[in-house]
Structure formats: structure tokens, C-alpha cells
Design an enzyme around this catalytic site. Structure first.
Site, PDB file in Angstrom:
ATOM      1  N   GLU A 109      -0.591   6.587  -5.788  1.00 62.60           N
ATOM      2  CA  GLU A 109      -1.316   7.827  -5.502  1.00 62.60           C
ATOM      3  C   GLU A 109      -0.958   8.213  -4.004  1.00 62.60           C
ATOM      4  O   GLU A 109      -1.600   9.337  -3.522  1.00 62.60           O
ATOM      5  CB  GLU A 109      -3.043   7.362  -5.397  1.00 62.60           C
TER       6      GLU A 109
ATOM      7  N   GLU B 260       0.843  -1.146  -0.073  1.00 62.74           N
ATOM      8  CA  GLU B 260       0.238   0.061   0.012  1.00 62.74           C
ATOM      9  C   GLU B 260       0.912   1.437   0.243  1.00 62.74           C
ATOM     10  O   GLU B 260       0.526   2.355  -0.786  1.00 62.74           O
ATOM     11  CB  GLU B 260      -0.920  -0.192   1.350  1.00 62.74           C
TER      12      GLU B 260
END
Ligand SMILES: Cc1cc2nc3c(=O)[nH]c(=O)nc-3n(C[C@H](O)[C@H](O)[C@H](O)COP(=O)(O)O)c2cc1C
Ligand code: SF4
Ligand code: SF4
Ligand code: SF4
Ligand code: SF4
Ligand code: SF4
Ligand code: SF4
Ligand code: SF4
Ligand code: SF4
Ligand code: FES
Ligand code: FES
Ligand code: FES
Lengths: 583, 163, 584
Positions: free
Chosen positions: C377, C372
């Protein structure tokens, strides 16, 4: 007047030998001559050694079999036998050894009927057994099979009637009948021949089984390598459906049953029933631990009765002739007959069926005609990769499940390979082990890794690098692999090693201590040499050697460069002066 | 991943539908797909997995389990040496070695010109003709190492005719 | 329950019918060794391929040895578990397994925790009598998980986890015989597969074939770089498990000692992900209430249920397998990423340092967080919000590397301002905890009343799928809870087919939630450990002065001084995200 009937053995091997051409020739010639004859394509007649084979039944006469029918012989048969009624070359005598000792139950129709014409099956009492069963209570049918003493021909030898009974007793709304036609044993072709030659005998039996155990669904799991068997089976299924033997409300009995085909995809282990079931479910063919047995939880988790092709091929005759008749054939523990595929160094290779209890000697020396050429019999291998070798001392052993086990082999599915002095028993064991390695599913450690290590030790021996300590290791490891493997493959894969080690111990020792392979098969242990006193310098060997390992001028004695030689044996087969030998 | 042609996609979608998109029919689907396409590349497996709503890994696991399935295109001619027992005792190893040597490929390999694939199979049921080599539908029986070159040459000629 | 009588090692015992020989033996104090077998009681999952054959025993009347893990007891059964034949077979099979295994124990990530090593030792293997070809396959790496297929013993546990528990279907057996191995489809690396990086395969792999990517060296480097300020956040589940690595009983809370250890390791600030969990509640809770309000007002564009989004493996899962439903989960980032975003803006500003000079390290029970943190992003100009993620296990190793004896440390407190947390934040570490935390805040905001009782027993527990209805002052809020991705899949399928009647659903990828994360100390199949970790978290919650996220004073001031209000523009920019269609 009735027609003359000419039958052409057109199993896979008949076709491979060119029977179609012979049929075309007869067709053309006979129509040109306006000779009234029906030409029938049948399955295997069993005379593999004499393909192409045909049989001719003149009106009112017994059938006469002809072997090795090439074009020349075919013309001869037409000109002399058919037109003039003369004797012709190539007749296979019906009272000859090949046929005399045989008893055909499972193969009763093979080579006799056109497998693509259901009427021929019906004409030979086909589907009568089914009709009989439909009027009986299922329990009665099962009792009949149980009483007959029929045991599974797929290798395990479990009582067929008992298996049906257990499946019947398993409570479930849906049950399955599965015909195991995976026949993966290298060197075995019994099941293929039955399906190619008499598919309805299997279909009829499956319906009977379905009726008995309370199942409406049949599945045939067949290996994709058998295209002809598949196509004949499909044809037969369609015809059986058209005639009302398959489908809804069979023969107005209220019982419905149908059969689907599932294909194997090249995995020997899928012959094992749990693996087979996983494969039919679209999964990897990995076996699972039994129990639960398929008869309790099988295909889609439902009770499933898995039977071998040959087992099924016996069913209809048992129903028609009664359990007593069947159980009168064979030995105390093994009833009926067994089909064998005879191959290897034997004169008459072929598909035979003999009563249980027949001895190896009868099979090999009478039916099979003994060893080809001048060599001596060395061993018969039965049971394929899970079986073992039987040396001379077992020639008079009556063949049945128990005796073969005692002798360190297995009934297996029925492949029988005959070996002579030119066969190296260590290599033979290595060969089967290599098969087991290639076909192991890999799920359990002893089989996945143990067989690999066994094989590596055997390679060491055939490479001349083995030690006596390896022999003990091989034995110890074999025992553990058998004892701990998950499925039948691993539980039996060391058998060829153990049985050869047991019966041909000296040969192993010779490989190790003398670096000698008396069969001249282990490449690392042999050398091709030219005998100077015999060589004429004709250069034939020189010209044919594929790797330029031979040198010598024309007219001079030739020599072989051992380090360059790849032991292909071409020179030896080419030298007209017997100047080349193996050392 | 490269993409499949529209027609191949449609064919495969239809094929899966024919089998009711039932995951249990995976092997049947793969058989037919390979029959039609010659081999089962990753893209085909991925599409089939999607249609049958099963993970790619399942399809891949099945394809790699069964020796019948191949992920690489085969040569024009598939030379199959029978590795059955009957053929073994009649010397199939010598035949195989000779093919390997002459074609310079391993078992399962395809020659760089794409003409030959060398493979082995288990008993074609013509044991009486052992040792047996089969190419397409044709079965060569009682093959000797000396014949190997002839067989290869025969098919090279055939391949040229096809051109 | 019916009983059967068996004789095991010459002693008669009465045991329950239906048990396996292995279980029955263990019940009577005979510990048969096993390797492939694994039973996860609470989630009712078993792996018993019967493949390793280490558990074989002799049963009278059976021709072959039988695997005790797959064999049910039968009345009158006579079992020998340590006859000569059995011991010899076990040792031989183990030698065979080791004959195709790299002997790399000294450098293996699993050393000391390796079940293969332990069982081999138990069997007294001191010499290998068999040798030959070994498997030589390339290793596979990914941002989170490292695979060494050469160490795989084909126990199939990972496959079972990935397929049956998680229903991801990433891993499967390929090839056959000696060449069999468990890999992602087409031999690809995990990163090019449907893998969610939940790490459950790693959690159960008995060997070093599946391990986390060890990034502790990066941390050591950063700590020794004088130009960097290095801060650390610790996820709630870590404190409930870290102690196990230092010999403590499962369920021992080591929060204070962990903080002390981190400080001694040289982190400049020791913060708590729980703080970010409180922040998550503010954002997610607000989003829930907004959606709820719209829904109740009849706005058909509003979708319910709302799904939690704090578990990155779960995010990967629906992006891969349910991309069409990616507008249902909350847009709130995970606490780890909220922390990173706040640290690199608000906190860097406080310190008056540049973003690039602040290194954010996370200590997580989780391997998916490694993936993650690397998502594009969550970076700005190539600088990620979170720089390094270490698992609980890696932290333990780092502590040991630096000669710190955790057990002897004093309890210390987190630093401020990002270290203050509430009992609600702590609950994030267990299944049901996020939603319980959310309910505490949402209830009070929605009703304007104070909760009479903070513990929602109906939301607690270990059932894979749970549901509860909470009275929101007249409004029945229907809540669903799923942990384990297989259960998540069922939830999603119900939503898709319109069968779901929930307003809010909490989803955690790992069975048990983060306490059972792929980066936690190995439970070796003893999942009762998870329950103990869960209790530890409830205990920590109970001991906190502040137990509701919206009452965290530092959260209140963060909004006041920086973010404005929940779901403000800035909050959107820093604390929310969007999802992608990653249909494979
Ligand atoms: C490795 C392995 C391969 C087998 N292959 C076959 C086979 O090819 N055909 C077959 O009928 N049975 C085969 N069997 C036996 C089957 O598992 C099963 O016992 C049989 O099909 C049952 O039918 P039967 O009782 O009629 O013999 C095989 C078993 C093992 C362990
Ligand atoms: S014995 Fe061999 S084939 Fe059978 S399950 Fe074990 S590995 Fe597979
Ligand atoms: S073929 Fe025989 S005779 Fe001729 S050169 Fe060779 S060894 Fe001599
Ligand atoms: S055996 Fe073959 S390679 Fe060796 S010398 Fe003879 S022809 Fe040449
Ligand atoms: S997996 Fe276990 S046995 Fe293998 S090298 Fe690592 S620690 Fe040693
Ligand atoms: S266990 Fe043996 S090999 Fe390993 S560190 Fe200790 S002494 Fe060395
Ligand atoms: S991390 Fe999770 S999804 Fe990925 S392979 Fe392992 S179990 Fe499957
Ligand atoms: S990777 Fe680990 S868990 Fe998976 S099969 Fe191999 S050893 Fe077992
Ligand atoms: S449940 Fe927790 S540990 Fe597991 S993947 Fe999700 S966030 Fe990570
Ligand atoms: S005669 Fe047909 S199989 Fe041999
Ligand atoms: S063994 Fe080669 S054809 Fe049968
Ligand atoms: S633990 Fe029983 S077979 Fe592996």
C-alpha cells in the site's frame, strides 16, 4: 471347600510371552473339567527368565510357582498337578537361590494380588497405614518416615522424610504431591512392575504424603510407553475413589486428596524433577537450575514433593511396621531394600528385591544364577546411562548408595545389566553416550555439545581410528561435562565412559593400538573368515548371506569378500561345520 | 497451509474444550490428537495453538521436543526395535541394521509404499526376551537377523490382505 | 536490605542478600564472564537460562561448579572465580561452543560487536581441541532480519525478548539435544510467521545469528547512478546513538556531524524525518481532536482511545494479534512513510523530476521500517514511497566504508524544505515523545491558548506503562503510554475488556521507544544507555527555536501550497492508511 487359586503373572513381559493364552487354556480346560478354581491376573512375579509364570495355591497349602508354562506344560500341570496331585516339571523351588536372598517390601504384593481388585489389596492390610496416619499429627508421620532412613529410590538417594518436611514447611495455600513414574532408564522396569502389579501401594503412599505435607493434589507423571501400567493405575484410582480413600473428606477425617495422571511423551530427561514439572505444565521438558528446589517452588510455582514410584511403595509398610523395623534392614547409611531389574547375560533375568548391603556376587551368582552359557562374567552395569560398570573386583561390594558411588557407579533407579566376555566395553560406553545424546534436552552447552564430542571420539576408537591422545582428551572432557552441566543428565552422562576407561583401560588401548576388539563387537575391527580346512562347501552360508559377500561352488571351499561383508553374522550362525570364525 | 476437514476441526476444538482450553494441558491434547489422527501436521498444531491461546512456536517447540510426537504420517505397520540396554547387549544393532537394509529406510523413515515405518524405542519392558521387536501390539522376542526377512514378509502379506 | 558476608577470591565482602553471585562479584569489581545471561534493569527483565555455563565458579561445599548467574549469595559462601578448575572448565565449554560454530568472523555481520568473539578472546581461546559434526541449517531471510541458525549458541535471549518482553511468541526453541535451535514456528521464515520485525531479538542476540538485512549496497549503487536524485531522511533517534559507533559516549548528540557525513556520502538532499513527524502530529492531532469532539458530543460511533500508529512493528502486532481492534489506531502513516509520500509527490514536483528518478533513503533506528517500506500500500505502480531503509548501524558502516571520520566533521544543517523540524518532532525518538508532541499541538489548537510550559514531565520516563492526565483547559485528557509490545498487549486487553479509561495512548514497540530500536548500536544489555539517548533527545528539543509542530513554517507552507488542511482529501490519500486482518 475353598477354591484352588491360580495366579498368572501378567505384567507387560508376561503378556508378551503369551500368558494370556495360557490363562485362556486353563479357563477352558478347568471349566470343561468343572474344576473349582479362581483364576487371578496378577502383576509381575519377578521370574522374567521363566515367563509365562503362574502360581497355584491348593486349598490349605502354600503357593507353588511354575515357570515356562507353555501349552504343553499347562496341560501337564492340569492333568498331573491339579487333578492327580502329582509332582510336575517346571516348579520354581521357593527355597531356591532366586527367592532365598530376596526380601520383598516394595514388591510385597506384586504377583500376589489382582491389581485391578482393590479388595485384594485391602485384604493384605492395604490402606491400614493411611487410616493410622489420619489419626496422627502430620509431623508425627513425617518423623516416622525420617526415622526409617528411607532414601529416594529414583536415583538421588535424598532422605524422603526430610524432603517431606521441607515441603511441609514451605508456606503455600496449594501444594502438590508428584509421583515420578517416568522410568526412562533403558533396561529398567521396576517402577512399571510396581504400578502394574500393585498400584494401590503407590496411591496410598501419595495420600499419606499429601496428608503429611499439607497437600490436596496428587499427580502421577507416567511415561506413555506404559499403557498397561496406565490402565491399571486408572482402574485403581477409580476404585480408591469409590471406596472413599480418595476424594473429599477421606474416611471422614476432614482431609481431602485426589490424584490426576499426566503423560510423558518420550523424553528421558523428563525424569529429572524440574523437567518433569515443566512437562506437566505443558512445556518442553527442559530442566532449570536448582535451587529453588521443587519442594519450595515446583509445579505451577507451588511447593511440590516429587517422589519415585518405588520410594512410595515402601511408605505404607514403614507406617504399619514402624521406622525401627525398616531401619533394621540394610546398611548404616542405606536402609531397607532395593528393587533391581536384572537383565543381560544372566541366567535368571528378573525383577528382584534385596536388602541394601547384599553383594553383587549374591545378586548375580546366587539370585541370578550366574552367566548364561559358558562365557565369563565381565561386568555389571548399574545406574543406566548415569551409572557405571562394576568389574570382577567389585563383586563383593555391598550394594548401597555410598559403595556404588565409591566404585564409580551409581545406584540409579535399579537397572542392572550383566555383561560377559562378548561385550565390548568401549561399545558399551558408546551405547550409553548415544543414549545421553539422544535424550539431552540441549539447553546447556557442556551436555549438548560435550557429550556429542565425547561420542564422536568413542566412534573414532571403535572404528579403529583412535589415538592414545584421544583417551586423555576423553577423560578431561568428561570431567568438565560432569562439573559444568546444568542437570543430573549431563552431570552423570560421562560416568559410563569414565568407569569403563578406569576399569577396562586395556580394552581401550587394544582398540587403539592393536585395532582389536576382543569381544568382536566393533564391526570395523572384525573380519569374518572361512576356515578352508573346515568348510565342506555346503553352500548354506552362500545362500543365506544377505549381501552376496560369499562365493564358492558347491562342494568347494567358500570365501568371504571382506569389503562386501556387512558383518551381520548370519553365515556364522548358519554354518553347521564351525567353518566360519571372526578375526 | 492446507485446511483441515470440518470434522477434524470440530474434533480438535472439542478436544481442547475438554481440557478447558488450558495451555498446561497441551501435552495431553497433543497425545489425544495424535491418537486420533495418527500424526500432528502443522495445521493441527496451529489450530491447537489458537484454541489454547498460545503461540504456534510453543506448540511446535513441544512437538519437536518429545520423541513420541510425529509430524509425518506413519506407515501401516510401525516396526519398533527396542534400543534398551538389555536388547543392546543381546545384539539389537544387528537386527536394526538388517531392518534398515531390507526396508531401505533410515530410523524414523517410512517405506515408499507406506507399509512400514522403522522406529526405535527404549525398553518395552520385555528385557528377558531381548532382543525385542514390536509391531503394533505384537512383541517378537529373541529376534535374530535371519528372522528379519520373515517378519517383513509376514507383514507384507498382512498388508495385502488388508487391501 | 539485609546483607550477607561472602568470601570471593579470598577477600571478604558484605553484599546485599538476594543478589546473584555474578552481580555480587561485579559489584566488588570482579567481572565474571557471561554469555547467555542478560539483565535489562529498567524494564526489569532477566534472561538466565543457565545454559552457556561460561559464568561458572567454584563454591566451597558444592560438588559441581555453579553458574554464578543463577546462584544466589548465601552468608558465609566461599567463592573462587578463577581457580585452575574454573578456568579450565570455562575454556573447555567455550571450545565446545566454538566446535559447533562457523568460524566466519572475518565476514560476519556481527564481527567487532560479537559477544561470543569477545568472550572467546577473553578466555584466550587460540586453538580448538574438539571437532566434529556441525550444525548445518539453512539461513533465513526476510525483508528486515537475517537469521543464521548455525551461529546460534542457544542463549535464548531472543526467545525471551520475543515471548516475554514483546509477547509476540514468534521465536522458540525447537528439537532437542544437539539439534536444538531457536526458530519461528514450523521452521518457517520470519515473513511467514507472527514476527512484527520489531528487531528486539536482533538487539540482544550476542552473535551473528540474528542481524539486520544489510541494504547499504543499494544505497551506494543509487548514489553512483547519475540518473537518480538521491535524498535521505534521518529518524530522530539516530542522532542520539550514531555517535556510539564512532567511540562517543552514549548520549552524545551528533546531529550536525551526521548531516555533514550524509552530504559527504553524496546524498543530494539531506532531510529530516522530524519534519514528517511534525506532519504526523498535524494529522494525528487533528484526528484526535475530531474523535474527541465527536465523543464529547455523544457520538457513539466514535471510538476512543485513539492509539498512535507511527511504529510499524506495532502495526504488524495488532494486525496479527488484534485484527478485530484495527479501527482504534489512528490512520496516520508513520513519519517515514509520510516523508516518502511527500517526497515523491510534492518534492519531486518541486524538482521537476519524475517519481522514478527520485530515490528516497531512510536512516532508521528500526528494522520494522524495512518491512514497512515494502508494504504494497506504500507503493505506486511498483515504485515505493521509500526506496531503501538503512539502520543506524548500517549508516555507521557506510560512513566508515567511505573513509569519513565522523568525529572530525563540522556540524552542518539539514536542507530545506523537508529538513526543518521542531523540538516536538525530535521527541518522536523516545517513549512518551509522540504523545508529548501531540499534546503541545492539540492543546493549543483545542484551547486556542499558548502553553505556559512545554515540558510535560508526567509523560516522560522509562516505566513500561505510564499514565497522565493533562488539563485541556477544563477537560481532563487522559493519556496512556506503553512501550514494549508486552505492555501494548496489556493496554489492548484493557481496551477490549472496557477497562481502559484513556482518551489517547502512545504505543512504541521497542523498550524505550525508537532510541532502543532494533537497528541501533548494540547496547549489549546495558539499557542505561537508553536513558542517556533519551536525555540527548530532550536536550535537542530544548535547544530548538521552534518546539511545536504546528509552528514549523515549512509545515505551514506545505499545507498552504499543497495539502490544503490536515485530513483533507489529499492528506488522506498521501498521509493516511488502513489496516488489514492478518490473523495468522
Ligand atoms: C536425567 C534424569 C532422569 C531421571 N529419571 C528418573 C526417573 O525416571 N524416575 C524417577 O523416579 N526419578 C528420576 N530421576 C530423579 C528425579 O529427578 C528425582 O530425584 C526423583 O524422582 C525424586 O524422587 P525420590 O527422592 O523418591 O527418588 C531422574 C533424574 C535425572 C537427572
Ligand atoms: S545437562 Fe543436558 S539434559 Fe540437563 S539441562 Fe543440560 S542439556 Fe539439558
Ligand atoms: S556354511 Fe560353513 S561349511 Fe557351508 S559353505 Fe559356508 S563355510 Fe562352508
Ligand atoms: S557376516 Fe553377513 S554379510 Fe558377512 S559374509 Fe556373513 S552373512 Fe554375509
Ligand atoms: S557470530 Fe561472532 S564468533 Fe560467530 S562468526 Fe560471527 S563474529 Fe565470529
Ligand atoms: S584477527 Fe587474525 S585472522 Fe583476524 S584479521 Fe587479524 S590476523 Fe587475520
Ligand atoms: S523481530 Fe520482534 S517479533 Fe520478530 S522475532 Fe524478533 S523479537 Fe520477535
Ligand atoms: S538466535 Fe541469537 S539470541 Fe537467539 S538464542 Fe541464538 S544466539 Fe541467542
Ligand atoms: S519503536 Fe521505533 S524503532 Fe522500535 S519498532 Fe517502533 S518505530 Fe521501530
Ligand atoms: S516377570 Fe514381569 S517384568 Fe519380568
Ligand atoms: S531393553 Fe529391550 S525390552 Fe528392555
Ligand atoms: S551466563 Fe550464566 S550460564 Fe550463561
Amino acid at each position: 471347600m475353598e477354591n484352588t487359586i491360580i495366579k498368572f503373572a501378567m505384567g507387560t513381559c508376561g503378556i508378551a510371552s503369551g500368558t494370556q493364552d495360557i490363562l485362556n487354556l486353563f479357563d477352558k480346560e478347568l471349566s470343561r473339567l468343572n474344576y473349582p478354581a479362581s483364576l487371578v491376573k496378577t502383576g509381575c512375579m519377578g521370574h522374567c527368565y521363566a515367563e509365562p509364570t503362574i502360581s497355584i495355591t491348593l486349598p490349605g497349602k502354600d503357593a507353588v510357582y511354575f515357570g515356562n508354562v507353555n501349552e504343553e506344560r499347562a496341560r501337564d500341570i492340569i492333568d498331573h498337578f491339579l487333578l492327580k496331585g502329582d509332582h510336575t516339571e517346571g516348579i520354581i523351588p521357593p527355597e531356591g537361590d532366586f527367592s532365598r536372598k530376596q526380601l520383598k517390601i516394595a514388591l510385597r504384593n506384586c504377583g500376589e494380588i489382582d491389581p485391578e481388585n482393590i479388595q485384594e489389596y485391602i485384604d493384605r492390610e492395604g490402606y491400614k497405614a493411611l487410616m493410622k496416619c489420619l489419626t496422627k499429627k502430620p509431623e508425627k508421620v513425617i518423623a516416622e518416615i525420617k526415622d526409617s532412613g528411607l532414601r529416594g529410590r529414583g536415583g538421588g538417594g535424598f532422605s524422603t522424610g526430610l524432603k517431606w518436611e521441607i515441603t511441609r514447611k514451605s508456606k503455600s495455600d496449594v501444594k502438590y504431591v508428584v509421583c515420578n513414574a517416568d522410568e526412562g532408564d533403558p533396561g529398567a522396569f521396576m517402577d512399571r512392575s510396581v504400578l502394574e502389579g500393585d498400584p494401590h501401594s503407590v496411591i496410598e503412599a501419595m495420600i499419606i504424603c499429601g496428608y503429611s505435607i499439607g497437600s490436596n493434589n496428587g499427580l502421577v507423571y507416567i511415561r506413555a510407553e506404559y499403557p498397561l501400567a496406565i490402565s491399571r493405575l486408572k482402574t485403581a484410582l477409580n476404585q480408591a475413589r469409590e471406596q472413599g480413600f480418595l476424594g473429599e473428606n477421606i474416611l471422614h477425617s476432614g482431609f481431602s486428596f485426589d490424584i490426576e495422571i499426566r503423560y510423558g511423551a518420550g523424553a528421558f530427561v523428563c525424569g529429572e524433577e524440574t523437567a518433569l514439572i515443566h512437562s506437566m505444565e505443558g512445556m518442553r521438558g527442559e530442566p532449570t537450575f536448582k535451587p529453588p528446589y521443587p519442594s519450595v517452588s515446583g509445579y505451577m510455582g507451588k511447593p511440590t514433593c516429587v517422589n519415585n514410584v518405588e520410594t512410595l511403595a515402601n511408605i505404607a509398610t514403614i507406617i504399619r511396621n514402624g521406622a525401627e523395623w525398616f531401619s533394621s534392614i540394610g546398611t548404616a547409611t542405606s536402609k531397607g531394600t532395593k528393587v533391581f531389574a536384572l537383565a543381560g547375560k544372566i541366567k535368571r533375568t528378573g525383577l528382584i528385591e534385596v536388602p541394601m548391603g547384599t553383594t553383587l556376587r549374591e545378586i548375580i551368582f546366587e539370585i541370578g544364577g550366574g552367566i548364561k552359557g559358558i562365557k565369563k562374567f565381565k561386568a555389571a552395569q548399574t545406574g543406566g546411562p548415569s551409572g557405571g560398570c562394576l568389574s570382577e573386583q567389585y563383586l563383593d561390594t555391598p550394594i548401597d548408595y555410598e559403595h556404588l558411588l565409591e566404585a564409580g557407579s551409581m545406584m540409579g533407579s535399579g537397572g542392572m545389566i550383566v555383561l560377559d566376555e562378548d561385550d565390548c566395553m568401549v561399545s558399551m560406553a558408546k551405547f550409553y553416550l548415544e543414549f545421553s545424546i539422544d535424550e539431552s534436552c540441549g539447553k546447556c552447552a557442556p551436555c549438548r555439545l560435550g557429550n556429542k564430542r565425547l561420542h564422536e571420539m568413542l566412534v573414532k576408537i571403535t572404528d579403529g581410528k583412535g589415538t592414545m591422545a584421544d583417551l586423555q582428551k576423553i577423560k578431561d572432557l568428561s570431567v568438565v561435562i560432569k562439573d559444568t552441566s546444568l542437570c543430573g543428565l549431563g552431570q552423570t552422562s560421562p560416568n559410563p565412559v569414565l568407569s569403563t576407561l578406569n576399569q577396562f583401560h586395556d580394552e581401550y588401548v587394544a582398540h587403539i593400538e592393536e585395532r582389536n576388539c576382543s569381544a568382536h563387537q566393533c564391526k570395523e575391527l572384525i573380519h569374518y573368515v572361512i576356515l578352508p580346512d573346515k568348510c565342506t562347501g555346503c553352500t548354506v552360508c552362500f545362500r543365506n548371506c544377505p549381501v552376496e559377500a560369499i562365493y564358492g561352488d558347491k562342494g568347494e571351499v567358500h570365501s568371504i569378500l571382506d569389503h562386501q561383508c556387512i558383518k551381520c553374522g548370519i553365515c556364522l550362525s548358519k554354518c553347521k561345520f564351525n567353518a566360519i570364525i571372526i578375526n | 497451509m492446507t485446511t483441515l476437514s470440518e470434522s477434524t476441526r470440530n474434533f480438535l476444538v472439542e478436544l481442547c474444550r475438554k481440557y478447558r482450553n488450558d495451555e498446561h494441558e497441551l501435552i495431553n491434547v497433543l497425545h489425544e490428537a495424535q491418537d486420533a489422527l495418527g500424526y500432528l501436521p502443522v495445521e493441527v498444531q496451529h489450530l491447537v495453538a489458537g484454541e489454547l491461546k498460545i503461540p504456534d512456536a510453543r506448540v511446535y517447540g513441544v512437538v519437536t521436543f518429545y520423541s513420541f510426537f510425529t509430524m509425518v504420517p506413519k506407515g501401516k505397520f510401525d516396526i519398533s526395535i527396542c534400543m534398551g540396554t538389555a536388547c543392546y547387549v543381546k545384539g539389537n544393532e544387528l537386527i536394526l541394521d538388517e531392518f534398515k537394509r531390507r526396508l531401505n529406510v533410515k530410523v524414523g523413515g517410512t517405506t515408499p509404499d507406506g507399509i512400514f515405518t522403522l522406529s526405535t524405542l527404549r525398553c518395552v519392558g520385555a528385557c528377558s526376551l531381548a532382543p525385542v521387536v514390536s509391531i503394533g501390539n505384537k512383541v517378537f522376542g529373541n529376534v535374530t537377523p535371519l528372522q528379519v526377512k520373515k517378519i517383513i514378509d509376514e507383514y507384507i502379506e498382512k498388508a495385502e490382505e488388508l487391501h | 536490605m539485609k546483607e550477607v558476608t561472602i568470601t570471593i577470591d579470598n577477600t571478604k565482602h558484605s553484599v546485599a542478600k538476594g543478589l546473584t553471585v555474578l552481580d555480587a562479584a561485579r559489584q566488588v569489581g570482579i567481572d565474571i564472564p557471561s554469555l547467555c545471561f542478560m539483565k535489562l534493569h529498567d524494564i526489569n527483565i532477566e534472561n538466565k537460562p543457565g545454559g552457556c555455563r561460561i559464568c561458572v565458579v567454584e563454591v566451597k561445599g558444592r560438588k559441581n561448579l555453579v553458574p554464578s548467574c543463577c546462584t544466589e549469595v548465601e552468608d558465609g559462601m566461599e567463592i573462587q572465580t578463577h581457580s585452575m578448575r574454573v578456568i579450565n572448565a570455562r575454556r573447555t565449554v567455550m571450545e565446545l561452543i566454538l566446535s559447533d560454530h562457523p568460524a566466519e568472523c572475518l565476514t560476519c555481520a556481527k564481527a567487532g560487536d560479537c559477544e561470543l568473539q569477545v568472550v572467546a578472546d577473553r578466555l584466550g581461546i587460540r586453538e580448538l581441541h574438539y571437532e566434529g559434526e556441525k550444525t548445518h541449517l539453512p539461513k533465513g531471510n526476510s525483508p528486515a532480519i537475517s537469521r543464521d541458525p548455525n551461529k546460534c549458541i542457544l542463549c535464548r535471549r531472543c526467545e525471551m525478548m520475543c515471548n516475554e518482553v514483546q509477547t509476540v511468541g514468534c521465536l522458540g526453541a525447537v528439537n532437542r539435544g544437539f539439534h536444538s535451535v531457536v526458530t519461528p514456528a514450523f521452521g518457517n521464515d520470519l515473513i511467514n510467521s507472527v514476527c512484527t520485525f520489531c528487531g528486539q531479538c536482533v538487539a540482544v542476540c550476542p552473535t551473528g545469528a540474528l542481524t539486520e538485512i544489510d541494504e547499504s549496497a543499494k544505497v551506494v549503487r543509487a548514489l553512483n547512478d547519475p540518473t537518480k536524485t538521491v535524498i535521505v531522511q534521518t529518524a530522530p533517534a539516530v542522532r542520539a546513538a550514531l555517535g556510539e559507533e564512532f567511540g562517543n559516549e552514549p548520549g552524545t548528540l551528533v546531529t550536525g556531524k551526521m548531516v555533514a557525513a550524509l552530504r559527504r556520502l553524496g546524498f543530494h538532499y539531506v532531510f529530516d524525518t522530524d519534519f514528517a513527524a511534525d506532519l504526523t502530529i498535524m494529522e494525528e492531532g487533528t484526528e484526535l481532536l475530531r474523535r474527541l469532539k465527536g465523543y464529547l458530543a455523544g457520538d457513539t460511533s466514535v471510538k476512543l482511545p485513539i492509539l498512535t500508529s507511527c511504529c510499524p512493528a506495532w502495526v504488524n502486532f495488532f494486525e496479527h494479534q488484534f485484527p478485530d481492534m484495527r479501527d482504534i489506531p489512528s490512520t496516520a502513516r508513520s513519519p517515514q512513510q509520510m516523508f516518502g509520500a511527500i517526497a515523491k509527490t510534492y518534492f519531486a514536483d518541486l524538482l521537476k523530476i519524475e517519481r522514478k528518478d527520485l530515490v528516497v533513503v531512510s536512516i532508521m533506528p528500526c528494522l520494522a521500517k524495512k518491512y514497512e517500506r515494502a508494504r504494497p500500500e506504500f507503493q505506486q505502480n511498483g515504485n515505493p514511497d521509500v526506496d531503501v531503509v538503512l539502520s543506524t548501524r548500517e549508516l555507521a558502516r557506510l560512513i566508515k566504508l567511505c573513509n569519513i571520520d565522523l568525529n572530525q566533521l563540522p556540524d552542518e544543517e539539514f536542507d530545506q524544505p523537508l529538513g526543518e523540524s521542531t523540538g516536538a518532532g525530535v521527541l518522536f525518538g523516545t517513549t512518551g515523545g509522540v504523545i508529548e508532541a501531540a499534546v503541545r499541538t492539540a492543546y493549543e489548537i483545542h484551547t486556542g491558548k499558548e502553553l505556559p510550559k512545554l515540558e510535560f514531565e508526567e509523560l516522560r520516563g522509562m516505566e513500561g506503562l505510564r499514565e497522565a492526565t493533562i488539563d485541556f483547559d477544563g477537560l481532563d485528557l487522559k493519556i496512556g503510554i506503553a512501550h514494549g509490545l508486552g505492555n501494548a498487549r496489556r493496554m489492548l486487553e484493557d481496551i477490549r475488556s472496557g477497562k481502559s479509561h484513556f482518551h489517547a495512548i502512545e504505543i512504541m514497540s521497542c523498550p524505550g521507544g525508537c532510541i532502543g530500536g532494533g537497528g541501533q548500536p548494540y547496547h549489549h544489555g546495558h539499557v542505561e544507555i537508553l536513558k542517556k539517548r533519551q536525555l540527548a533527545l530532550y536536550k535537542e528539543d530544548g535547544s530548538k527555536k521552534i518546539r511545536k509542530s504546528h509552528e514549523n513554517p515549512y509545515i505551514v507552507s506545505l499545507y498552504k501550497n499543497f495539502l490544503g488542511a490536515p485530513m483533507s482529501n489529499l492528506a488522506h490519500l498521501l498521509l493516511h492508511t488502513h489496516y488489514f486482518d492478518k490473523k495468522y
